[in-house]
Design a protein around this motif. Structure first.
Motif, PDB file in Angstrom:
ATOM      1  N   ALA A 109       0.831  -1.211   0.000  1.00 47.04           N
ATOM      2  CA  ALA A 109       0.000   0.000   0.000  1.00 47.04           C
ATOM      3  C   ALA A 109       0.863   1.258   0.000  1.00 47.04           C
ATOM      4  N   SER A 110       1.949   1.243   0.776  1.00 46.23           N
ATOM      5  CA  SER A 110       2.838   2.399   0.832  1.00 46.23           C
ATOM      6  C   SER A 110       3.587   2.577  -0.479  1.00 46.23           C
ATOM      7  N   ALA A 111       4.027   1.466  -1.070  1.00 48.27           N
ATOM      8  CA  ALA A 111       4.751   1.537  -2.344  1.00 48.27           C
ATOM      9  C   ALA A 111       3.859   2.099  -3.443  1.00 48.27           C
ATOM     10  N   VAL A 112       2.603   1.688  -3.460  1.00 51.94           N
ATOM     11  CA  VAL A 112       1.658   2.199  -4.453  1.00 51.94           C
ATOM     12  C   VAL A 112       1.454   3.698  -4.270  1.00 51.94           C
ATOM     13  N   ILE A 142       2.358   8.193   3.208  1.00 52.23           N
ATOM     14  CA  ILE A 142       3.434   8.624   2.316  1.00 52.23           C
ATOM     15  C   ILE A 142       4.627   9.126   3.126  1.00 52.23           C
ATOM     16  N   SER A 143       4.357   9.875   4.190  1.00 51.55           N
ATOM     17  CA  SER A 143       5.454  10.393   5.032  1.00 51.55           C
ATOM     18  C   SER A 143       6.256   9.261   5.657  1.00 51.55           C
ATOM     19  N   ARG A 144       5.553   8.231   6.146  1.00 50.35           N
ATOM     20  CA  ARG A 144       6.260   7.094   6.736  1.00 50.35           C
ATOM     21  C   ARG A 144       7.104   6.364   5.698  1.00 50.35           C
ATOM     22  N   ALA A 145       6.570   6.259   4.480  1.00 46.33           N
ATOM     23  CA  ALA A 145       7.316   5.593   3.416  1.00 46.33           C
ATOM     24  C   ALA A 145       8.579   6.374   3.066  1.00 46.33           C
ATOM     25  N   LYS A 146       8.454   7.692   2.966  1.00 46.99           N
ATOM     26  CA  LYS A 146       9.625   8.518   2.649  1.00 46.99           C
ATOM     27  C   LYS A 146      10.655   8.452   3.768  1.00 46.99           C
ATOM     28  N   ALA A 147      10.182   8.436   5.017  1.00 52.26           N
ATOM     29  CA  ALA A 147      11.118   8.353   6.147  1.00 52.26           C
ATOM     30  C   ALA A 147      11.884   7.035   6.127  1.00 52.26           C
ATOM     31  N   ARG A 148      11.226   5.978   5.724  1.00 53.24           N
ATOM     32  CA  ARG A 148      11.878   4.668   5.666  1.00 53.24           C
ATOM     33  C   ARG A 148      12.967   4.636   4.593  1.00 53.24           C
ATOM     34  N   LEU A 149      12.816   5.486   3.580  1.00 52.37           N
ATOM     35  CA  LEU A 149      13.771   5.462   2.459  1.00 52.37           C
ATOM     36  C   LEU A 149      14.895   6.482   2.614  1.00 52.37           C
ATOM     37  N   VAL A 150      14.912   7.243   3.705  1.00 46.11           N
ATOM     38  CA  VAL A 150      15.911   8.294   3.873  1.00 46.11           C
ATOM     39  C   VAL A 150      17.326   7.746   3.761  1.00 46.11           C
ATOM     40  N   SER A 151      17.560   6.578   4.330  1.00 47.03           N
ATOM     41  CA  SER A 151      18.921   6.031   4.353  1.00 47.03           C
ATOM     42  C   SER A 151      19.254   5.185   3.126  1.00 47.03           C
ATOM     43  N   VAL A 152      18.302   5.049   2.207  1.00 54.16           N
ATOM     44  CA  VAL A 152      18.544   4.233   1.015  1.00 54.16           C
ATOM     45  C   VAL A 152      19.281   5.052  -0.032  1.00 54.16           C
ATOM     46  N   ASP A 153      20.348   4.492  -0.561  1.00 48.27           N
ATOM     47  CA  ASP A 153      21.166   5.171  -1.571  1.00 48.27           C
ATOM     48  C   ASP A 153      20.547   4.940  -2.941  1.00 48.27           C
ATOM     49  N   LEU A 154      20.038   6.013  -3.565  1.00 48.90           N
ATOM     50  CA  LEU A 154      19.395   5.881  -4.871  1.00 48.90           C
ATOM     51  C   LEU A 154      20.351   5.315  -5.903  1.00 48.90           C
ATOM     52  N   TYR A 169       1.035  -3.124 -11.287  1.00 49.70           N
ATOM     53  CA  TYR A 169      -0.098  -4.027 -11.451  1.00 49.70           C
ATOM     54  C   TYR A 169      -1.132  -3.782 -10.348  1.00 49.70           C
ATOM     55  N   LEU A 170      -0.665  -3.528  -9.126  1.00 48.40           N
ATOM     56  CA  LEU A 170      -1.571  -3.199  -8.021  1.00 48.40           C
ATOM     57  C   LEU A 170      -2.317  -1.895  -8.308  1.00 48.40           C
ATOM     58  N   VAL A 171      -1.604  -0.908  -8.844  1.00 49.79           N
ATOM     59  CA  VAL A 171      -2.247   0.366  -9.192  1.00 49.79           C
ATOM     60  C   VAL A 171      -3.344   0.124 -10.229  1.00 49.79           C
ATOM     61  N   PHE A 172      -3.029  -0.643 -11.254  1.00 47.74           N
ATOM     62  CA  PHE A 172      -3.995  -0.898 -12.331  1.00 47.74           C
ATOM     63  C   PHE A 172      -5.248  -1.580 -11.803  1.00 47.74           C
ATOM     64  N   ASN A 173      -5.074  -2.520 -10.907  1.00 46.82           N
ATOM     65  CA  ASN A 173      -6.214  -3.284 -10.412  1.00 46.82           C
ATOM     66  C   ASN A 173      -7.160  -2.470  -9.545  1.00 46.82           C
ATOM     67  N   GLU A 174      -6.712  -1.285  -9.090  1.00 49.49           N
ATOM     68  CA  GLU A 174      -7.609  -0.429  -8.327  1.00 49.49           C
ATOM     69  C   GLU A 174      -8.674   0.211  -9.214  1.00 49.49           C
ATOM     70  N   GLY A 175      -8.383   0.284 -10.532  1.00 48.58           N
ATOM     71  CA  GLY A 175      -9.389   0.796 -11.456  1.00 48.58           C
ATOM     72  C   GLY A 175      -9.648   2.279 -11.309  1.00 48.58           C
ATOM     73  N   TYR A 176     -10.904   2.650 -11.087  1.00 48.81           N
ATOM     74  CA  TYR A 176     -11.282   4.064 -11.111  1.00 48.81           C
ATOM     75  C   TYR A 176     -12.128   4.433  -9.902  1.00 48.81           C
ATOM     76  N   SER A 177     -11.777   5.514  -9.285  1.00 47.37           N
ATOM     77  CA  SER A 177     -12.627   6.163  -8.280  1.00 47.37           C
ATOM     78  C   SER A 177     -12.052   7.549  -8.067  1.00 47.37           C
ATOM     79  N   GLY A 178     -12.862   8.460  -7.576  1.00 47.88           N
ATOM     80  CA  GLY A 178     -12.382   9.814  -7.363  1.00 47.88           C
ATOM     81  C   GLY A 178     -12.118  10.532  -8.682  1.00 47.88           C
ATOM     82  N   SER A 179     -11.177  11.470  -8.657  1.00 45.63           N
ATOM     83  CA  SER A 179     -10.917  12.309  -9.831  1.00 45.63           C
ATOM     84  C   SER A 179      -9.841  11.734 -10.737  1.00 45.63           C
ATOM     85  N   VAL A 180      -9.235  10.616 -10.351  1.00 45.79           N
ATOM     86  CA  VAL A 180      -8.133  10.049 -11.119  1.00 45.79           C
ATOM     87  C   VAL A 180      -8.478   8.621 -11.546  1.00 45.79           C
TER      88      VAL A 180
END
Length: 378
Positions: A109-112, A142-154, A169-180
């Motif tokens: 969920a965080s990666a998506v 999103i903030s927690r995900a970014k904090a977890r990646l602070v020490s990761v070397d891009l 693939y997870l994003v695609f399977n969510e389909g449509y809702s909201g404005s996006v």
């Protein structure tokens, strides 16, 4: 410049800032601020080089943020007003950013959410509306995900394309809702990934998305009721998307590096090739499910294979294949109900459809399964 084109610049710009010394979280925040400025300035004063403009604006935002943070004064000596020499973008930067947002340390969920924000360029509000979760909760995710990646070397992060593909693939399977429209957004991002990698599995995933997306206009009634594949009006299918998907799939298969998304796309292509449901080549579909099971050992693939066997070799064969699987699998009861009905066991099938409806995860599926039970009971 439209919003989609603007969002396509985001991954490369974030990658440049990270390569120049910004941590991922700070770079992403700075780019979002630069985007807000761009939307204010560009309509009346469009830049000659939008990407370079965004890099410059985002770098200045990053510098300002560091200077205003008293707790980071020791880092100020590392930050310069003018960026060091080097190009403003890199294909490798963008590809590494895809991998970073899909990092194995993050929950799916965080990666998506992070991929949609940092790579897709969507706002937190747009993502929260698409997932039907409160904006505040999504922002914290999103903030927690970014904090977890602070020490990761891009630069040192391995480019695990397979992990990126699973997130898309997870994003695609969510389909449509909201404005996006998340299905369309997943297709856009997968097209970008294909251009970066030329990976046959990325091409296979894109083909799979297009083939599924082509059937979308026929998937629901005007009243919002679910329409099964066998009952869909195939004249509503998007033939241009089907043709593109089949062409991409053929090119990927010709590379002789078969993967799970290519196998799934081959199954979708066989469904798309049939002008009527009774013309579906179920024998070939079973063969492709055999390939998919060999590649993944997925219980879901085995379940779908059992349903396909029921079509190719008769309901008794399908029920026999189903009996080898865990009854606790999602949709197991619904598939069994379908095969029992196909075998003429209407009362048993109705009972199973009602049981499946009770465990359905969404209202549309629940209504459909309940309706099948009512139909069988006359």
């Amino acid at each position: 410049m439209d919003d989609v084109t603007l969002r396509e610049l985001i991954p490369a710009v974030i990658g440049v800032l990270v390569r120049r010394g910004a941590d991922f979280a700070s770079a992403e925040d700075a780019v979002q601020e630069a985007l807000v400025k761009a939307l204010e300035v560009w309509p009346t004063d469009p830049p000659r080089d939008p990407r370079a403009w965004l890099v410059t604006a985002a770098w200045r935002k990053h510098v300002d943020a560091v200077r205003s943070d008293q707790a980071r004064q020791a880092r100020e000596v590392l930050v310069h007003e003018e960026p060091p020499p080097g190009g403003v973008t890199s294909v490798d930067d963008t590809l590494q950013l895809y991998a970073l947002c899909a990092h194995p340390s993050l929950t799916p969920a965080s990666a998506v959410a992070l991929t949609l924000r940092a790579v897709g360029g969507l706002t937190t509000r747009q993502i929260s509306e698409a997932y039907l979760v409160p904006e505040r909760a999504l922002a914290q995710r999103i903030s927690r995900a970014k904090a977890r990646l602070v020490s990761v070397d891009l630069a040192g992060e391995p480019r695990d394309v397979g992990t990126v593909l699973r997130v898309l693939y997870l994003v695609f399977n969510e389909g449509y809702s909201g404005s996006v429209d998340l299905a369309a957004e997943a297709i856009r991002l997968t097209r970008q990934l294909v251009a970066l990698t030329d990976d046959p599995e990325a091409i296979g995933l894109l083909a799979l998305m297009l083939l599924h997306h082509a059937r979308r206009p026929a998937r629901w009634t005007a009243a919002g009721a679910l329409v099964t594949l066998a009952e869909q009006d195939r004249t509503l299918w998007d033939t241009a998307l089907i043709a593109e998907g089949v062409d991409l799939l053929q090119g990927a298969l010709a590379r002789d590096r078969l993967g799970e998304y290519q196998a799934q796309a081959a199954i979708a292509a066989l469904h798309a090739d049939a002008q009527r449901a009774d013309e579906t080549d179920w024998v070939q579909i079973v063969e492709w499910y055999d390939e998919l099971v060999a590649l993944t050992s997925s219980p879901v693939a085995r379940l779908n294979r059992a349903a396909a066997v029921g079509e190719a070799d008769g309901p008794a064969a399908g029920l026999a294949a189903l009996a080898e699987l865990d009854p606790g699998l999602p949709r197991h009861t619904a598939v069994r109900a379908y095969l029992e009905a196909k075998a003429g066991n209407a009362a048993k099938a109705a009972e199973l459809y009602l049981a499946a409806a009770r465990s359905a995860t969404n209202a549309a599926e629940r209504v459909h399964l309940t309706g099948e039970a009512a139909r069988l009971r006359g």
